[in-house]
Design a protein around this motif. Structure first.
Motif, PDB file in Angstrom:
ATOM      1  N   TYR A 215      -2.318   1.161   3.709  1.00 21.48           N
ATOM      2  CA  TYR A 215      -2.856  -0.177   3.461  1.00 21.48           C
ATOM      3  C   TYR A 215      -3.053  -0.889   4.797  1.00 21.48           C
ATOM      4  O   TYR A 215      -2.423  -0.586   5.797  1.00 21.48           O
TER       5      TYR A 215
ATOM      6  N   LEU B 145      -9.730   1.735   5.990  1.00 21.93           N
ATOM      7  CA  LEU B 145      -9.384   0.450   5.346  1.00 21.93           C
ATOM      8  C   LEU B 145      -9.745  -0.689   6.295  1.00 21.93           C
ATOM      9  O   LEU B 145      -9.148  -0.836   7.361  1.00 21.93           O
TER      10      LEU B 145
ATOM     11  N   SER C 260      -5.587  -1.255  -0.019  1.00 27.42           N
ATOM     12  CA  SER C 260      -4.711  -0.071  -0.030  1.00 27.42           C
ATOM     13  C   SER C 260      -5.421   1.115  -0.689  1.00 27.42           C
ATOM     14  O   SER C 260      -6.279   0.942  -1.550  1.00 27.42           O
ATOM     15  N   HIS C 261      -5.022   2.305  -0.209  1.00 25.68           N
ATOM     16  CA  HIS C 261      -5.491   3.563  -0.790  1.00 25.68           C
ATOM     17  C   HIS C 261      -4.325   4.533  -0.707  1.00 25.68           C
ATOM     18  O   HIS C 261      -3.939   4.955   0.383  1.00 25.68           O
TER      19      HIS C 261
ATOM     20  N   GLY D 232     -12.445   2.642  -5.114  1.00 22.35           N
ATOM     21  CA  GLY D 232     -11.350   3.543  -4.805  1.00 22.35           C
ATOM     22  C   GLY D 232     -10.224   2.877  -4.041  1.00 22.35           C
ATOM     23  O   GLY D 232      -9.174   3.478  -3.839  1.00 22.35           O
ATOM     24  N   GLN D 233     -10.452   1.637  -3.583  1.00 21.90           N
ATOM     25  CA  GLN D 233      -9.403   0.893  -2.879  1.00 21.90           C
ATOM     26  C   GLN D 233      -8.968  -0.309  -3.729  1.00 21.90           C
ATOM     27  O   GLN D 233      -9.711  -0.782  -4.580  1.00 21.90           O
ATOM     28  N   THR D 234      -7.781  -0.793  -3.473  1.00 22.20           N
ATOM     29  CA  THR D 234      -7.231  -1.922  -4.213  1.00 22.20           C
ATOM     30  C   THR D 234      -7.020  -3.108  -3.271  1.00 22.20           C
ATOM     31  O   THR D 234      -6.456  -2.947  -2.183  1.00 22.20           O
TER      32      THR D 234
END
Length: 483
Positions: A103, A30, A98-99, A58-60
């Protein structure tokens, strides 16, 4: 232990270990990037367009406020979203990636400039000659609103309080404190000032007795003051023809003709309290008008273009006899007023009208020193040049006398002689009033004799006489016209 069971448990354990290792190897890094900080921003809406790096697949990505009040985002998951704050506030915001449960955040600073309320002009400690005040501040910007308020003081009010140009009306001789505020969201920045009101006095503008304009019809923009919250009206008291174009406008256009003195009245009404003032106006035509600030007496003057080609010059020449009380009773006297004196012809100059018409009689020394700033005695050559410019003595005679076309209006003030040989007792003598006129020049010889110019009601043409300094004569000053 059963061998088969042992083998099965071992295989399960190895599978768990392998899965755990595979999961750790698959967890992404990240690396959030919130972009640049924004410092001291000032714009409509107090916002910035953020510049974070978008979240990888895939991450936010999520924006969050860590410090600062009343801020918000258009879209917390948009890396390029708009962020809104308030003036004077400092924010710390973060772009989080985040994942799963993992995060990381990248932080930036965002700050907006504090509002700065500015009043255009303070009245000082006192509003002179008024109990109301025009209020003016810089206009609110960037979505802010403004507000005038009375912080302290009784009996006052503010009209148009939510604009940058308000009107304060108070009681006379009262102390007030006013406040101007800029408001945006939860923020309010203010500035205050304190003053004392005065009594209400009308102001119609300064007298203008020598207004120079072109054309036969003359125009002038009036310059009265309209107090805040008041109504007012112009009225023409004296002088015809004359026209006030907009009677209730302090800056109205006034229309008139040359060489006419107009008196206008300006009447102000503030909450039923009525006060007035007058102003005198005059357009230059045949004459200009000069005001001697020492005693506020006015003198008409005519303009003459003199000299020969290549040596031309222009003089303004007083068209009325001078009347300033310089060393009165000694340096200057009115005809008929002196110790041990007799009047051979004419009458004592007693009324204001006569004193304006005849002026004072000055000793030669007084005539030099009594001159107002910028003016002086003419030379005898300048007088002769004037006669030449008007066609020579024969043609100039009627032109330079009262009501002549030159506008010089020379009259017959007579003279005064100290210890005169015309009197058997050597008394002081006044003579030749309404018969002859004599005026000093600056042309004096080493023997003390002075060249004077003269006109006569009958007989000789205008010319010059040479006399000693026992006489007192009339005075007409001149001044050069600068281009």
């Amino acid at each position: 232990m059963n061998y088969k069971i042992f083998i099965k448990l071992s295989l399960i354990a190895l599978a768990v270990i392998a899965f755990a290792c595979q999961k750790d190897e698959a967890a992404p890094d990240l690396n959030p990037d919130a972009g640049p900080s924004y410092i001291d921003i000032e714009n409509d809406g107090y916002f910035v367009t953020l510049g974070a790096t978008p979240a990888p697949e895939g991450q936010t990505g999520t924006w969050r406020i860590y410090n600062g009040e009343n801020g918000h985002f258009d879209d917390v998951n948009n890396p390029k979203t708009n962020f809104y704050g308030e003036p004077g506030e400092k924010y710390i915001i973060g772009w989080e990636l985040s994942h799963g449960k993992k995060y990381e955040a990248s932080l930036i600073d965002v700050s907006f400039k504090k509002m700065n309320p500015v009043i255009m002009a303070y009245p000082g400690d006192t509003i002179f000659n008024n109990r109301s005040l025009w209020l003016e501040s810089e206009k609110p910007q960037f979505g802010a609103t403004g507000l005038w308020e009375i912080v302290d003081g009784d009996g006052g009010r503010i009209e148009n309080a939510e604009t940058n140009r308000g009107e304060f009306i108070g009681l006379e001789n009262e102390k007030y404190t006013l406040r101007w505020s800029l408001i945006y969201g939860s923020k309010k920045e203010s500035v205050e000032f304190t003053f004392v009101t005065d009594t209400l006095v009308a102001f119609a503008g300064n007298d203008e007795l020598d207004i120079i304009t072109s054309g036969e019809t003359k125009y002038y923009t009036l310059d009265a003051f309209l107090p805040a919250g008041a109504t007012a009206k112009w009225q023409l008291l004296d002088g015809k023809p004359g026209k006030i174009h907009i009677e209730d406008n302090a800056k109205s256009l006034f229309e008139g003709v040359a060489d006419t003195t107009y008196t206008l009245k300006w009447t102000v009404d503030l909450e039923g309290e009525v006060v007035t003032d007058t102003v005198d106006l005059r357009f230059r035509g045949k004459w200009g008008v000069y005001t001697d600030t020492r005693d506020n007496q006015t003198y008409r003057f005519s303009t003459f273009n003199l000299g020969q080609k290549g040596n031309e010059y222009t003089l303004e020449w007083m068209a009325e006899n001078f009347n300033y009380a310089f060393d009165p009773g000694v340096g200057s006297v009115y005809y008929g007023f002196a110790d041990r004196s007799v009047i051979k012809t004419g009458h004592a100059v007693e009324t204001d009208e006569d004193r304006k018409a005849y002026g004072r009689l000055y000793s030669f020394e007084a005539a030099i020193y009594a001159a107002p700033e910028g003016w002086r005695l003419p030379t005898i050559l300048e007088y002769e040049d004037m006669l030449v410019a008007l066609g020579g003595p024969i043609h100039a005679d009627e032109k330079i006398k009262m009501d002549g076309e030159s506008g010089l209006d020379l009259n017959y003030p007579g003279y005064f002689q100290r210890y005169s040989g015309q009197d058997p007792y050597l008394r002081n003598v006044f003579d030749l009033q309404d018969i002859n006129g004599y005026w000093w020049t600056s042309s004096a010889g080493d023997n003390g004799l002075v060249n004077c110019y003269s006109v006569m009601s009958e007989g000789d043409l205008p010319g010059q006489v040479i006399i000693n300094q026992s006489y007192s004569m009339a005075v007409r000053y001149v001044r050069e016209v600068t281009q």
